[in-house]
Write an enzyme that holds these catalytic residues in place. Sequence first.
Site, mmCIF file in Angstrom:
data_model
loop_
_atom_site.group_PDB
_atom_site.id
_atom_site.type_symbol
_atom_site.label_atom_id
_atom_site.label_comp_id
_atom_site.label_asym_id
_atom_site.label_seq_id
_atom_site.Cartn_x
_atom_site.Cartn_y
_atom_site.Cartn_z
ATOM 1 N N GLU A 61 14.630 16.357 7.521
ATOM 2 C CA GLU A 61 15.508 15.340 8.097
ATOM 3 C C GLU A 61 15.092 14.950 9.508
ATOM 4 O OE1 GLU A 61 16.766 17.899 6.271
ATOM 5 O OE2 GLU A 61 17.655 16.833 4.589
ATOM 6 N N HIS A 127 29.087 20.256 2.615
ATOM 7 C CA HIS A 127 28.699 18.929 2.122
ATOM 8 C C HIS A 127 29.840 17.932 2.255
ATOM 9 C CE1 HIS A 127 25.201 20.863 0.394
ATOM 10 N NE2 HIS A 127 24.796 19.765 -0.175
#
Lengths: 326, 351
Positions: A61, A127
Site C-alpha cells: 500500500e 476491516h
Amino acid sequence: MSPRVTLSQAYRQGLAEEMRADPSILVYGTDLFERGGHWGQVRGLGDEFGRDRVRNAPISEAAMVAAGVGAAMNGLRPVVDLNFIDFAFGAMDEIVNQAAKVRYMWGAPMPLVIRGTNGVAGGGAQHNNSIESWFAHTPGLLVAMPSTPADTKGLIKSALRGQDPVIFLMHKLLAGLRGEVGGEEDLVPFGRGVVRRPGRDVTIATYGVTVSRSVAAAEQLAAEGVEVEVLDLRTVAPLDLELVEDSVRRTRRLVVVTEAPRHGGIGAEIAAALAESLHGELDGPVLRVGAPHVPTPHSPTLLAAATPTAEDIARAVRLAVPARAA
Amino acid sequence: MTILDRQSAGGASSPELAPLDLTGVDRGQAESWLASMSLIRQFETVAEPLVMAGKIPGGMHSAIGQEATAVGVISALAEGDIVTGTHRSHHVTLAKGLPPREVMAELYGKATGSLGGRGGHMHLADVGRGHFGSNGIVGAGLGLALGAALGSSVGHRGQVAVGFFGDGAANIGRVWEYVNLAVVWQLPLVVVCENNLYAVETPYAQVTGGGDIAARARGFGLPAEKVDGQDVAAMHRAAAAAVQRARAGGGPTFIESLTYRLGGHDVGDRETYRTREEVERWRAAQDPVLRLAAAAQLAGLLSADDVAAALAAAEKAVAEAVEYAEASPFPDPGTLLTGVTATDLRIRSNP
Ligand SMILES: Cc1ncc(C[n+]2csc(CCOP(=O)(O)OP(=O)(O)O)c2C)c(N)n1
C-alpha cells in the site's frame, strides 16, 4: 436517464468514461482483474484499457500511494484502489505528509484519487473502520462519501477532472444499491450537498450509508406528524455548511447523523459550526447520532448495538422536536 | 469429501502421494501430528458450509492444504512460546491448542467464543495461551511476534515467538523492517512465510521481484531456508532447529514453507485464476494429511486402524464444537462498551 446500475457499476462507468477521454488516467491495486476489485468496481477495465493502464500491484500500500504521488507530479492521474480503506493505515505518511501537502509546499497540482471501501459491515474490527474524519481533518485532502449510484458516478468524474488529492469512500453496504446515473457530462461537484427529502420541522444532516437510514426515520416520523428534512452532504471535505444553514434557518432544529464514532467526528464539526453561525436562530440544541466509541465487533448482537439505526435517528429527532413527538 | 471419506476410499494408499521421510520420528509424534492435522482439516471442512449457511458471519479464509506448516512448526515449540497468525489462521490457532469448541463459538460470534465474539474468524487469539492474534491486516502479525520476542529477550523469559505471514505479505515493506530489527537485536523469533503461490488471485511469481522470498531474507543476514510445506516432518525439523537457535541466543531464523491452499482464497471464491487440474495435481500428490497418514503406515508407526481412529476423533471433536457453538448464547449487547480502554474515557452516547 440510463438504466439502473449498482453503485459499484456507476463508479466503473464514471471511471471508464474519463479513462476514454483522458489517457493520463491509470488505475492500480491488488486483485483488479479476476475479481475486478473486491466489489467488482473495476471489473472489465483491464480488458478495455490494457495492463499498462490497469495494473496489478503487489500488496504494497505504501508503495502504491507513493508511486501515485510522484506520478501525479509527473503528468499522470493515478487512481490507487486500496479495496478497503482500512489498508490506508499502511500508507498514511504517503497520504497525509506527501499527497496532502504537495500543492501547498511545492506548488504542484496533485490529481490523485485513492479509492477505498469504508464503513461498517461484517468481518470484524480491522476491516470496518469509519475514518472519513481522519482525512477531512488533514488540510489538503478532499473526501467523497456518495450515497447513490448517480452521485458516485458524478463525483468520480469530478475527482478525475480536478487538481486535488481525493479520498473516495464507497460504503460496503451500498455496493449493490441500484439507481439511475447521469451521462458523460453530468458531474457532481465537490462541496455541494442535496436535499433528499424536504421537511419543515427539523433538519437531519448526514452523508453516505446513513442517508437512507435517515430517510427511513423521516418516513416513520412523518406518520407521527413530524416533517424531517434530510440533507445528503455527499462530500465531507469540502463540507456544504451553507446547505445545512439554509435548511436550519427554516426548520430551526438540527440532528447530525454519522455512522462513524460520534466522538471527534464530522458530526461534531457540523454541530459546532452551526452553533457558531446560527446560535440565535435555533429552537433547541443540535443533537448528534453516531457510533459508540468502540472497535467494530464481530458478533452480530454486538455489531447491531454498535451501528446507528433508523430507530436511533428517530429517537434523537423526537428529542429535538419535543412538542410534536408527544 | 471429508478426509475420513478419502482415507477410507484408499486415499492414503494412493500411489501418487509424494513420500515423506519419517526417520527419527516416533509413534507418539506421528500420532499427535496426525491428530492435530486431521482436526484442522475437519474443522475447516465443516466450517466452510456454515459460512454459506449464514451461521458463521463475516466470511472466512480456510487453511485446507496448509496444515503441515502450522502443525510442524508449532509442535516444535514449548509450552509458553508465542505465535501470531494472519487472516488465514485456523490451522495456527488449533495447532496452538485452543479448544475447537471455543474457536468455533468465536466464529459464530457467541459469548462462549475465545474472545467472547469480539474478534471472529480473522482475529482469533488467546493471549493467555500464547496466541498473540490472527491478523486481518496483511503482514501485521509478524510485527507482534517481533515484539513478543523482544519481551522474551529483555525480560529473560526464555520464550520463542513465531510469526506467520504469506507470500503476498512478503511485498509489504514493513515485513522486512520486522525481519531487520529481529536480526539487529538478535531476537528469539522464527519467521515463517507460507508461500502458497497465490495472494487472492495474484500468482506469487507475478508480483515478487527476484522471485525468491528466502533469498530476500538472507540479504538481512539471517539463516533462511525453503522447506516442503506439505511435509510435516520436514517442517518440524526446520522449526526445531530454528527454535533451538533462538532459545540459545542465536537470533532469528527464516523459513519459507512451500505450500498450497487447496481451497479458494475465501468462501465463495470462484478460483478463475488457476486451473482445476493444478489443484487436483496438488490434491493427489501433496495433501499433507494423507501424506503423513500414508508414510506413517509405511514406516510401521501407525496402523490403518490408528489412522481411521485419528480421523474419527477429529470428526467427533468438530461435531461437538459445532453443537457447543450452536447451543451457546450471543453476547449481551449491554456489554458492547466493556474493555475498550482501561481508563474510562467518559465519552457520551447518543441522545
Ligand atoms: C494491508 C492489507 N492489504 C490488503 C489486504 C487484503 N487481503 C487480504 S488477504 C490478501 C492476500 C494475502 O496473500 P498472502 O499474504 O499470500 O496470504 P494467503 O491469503 O495466501 O494466505 C489480501 C490482498 C489486507 N487484508 N491487508
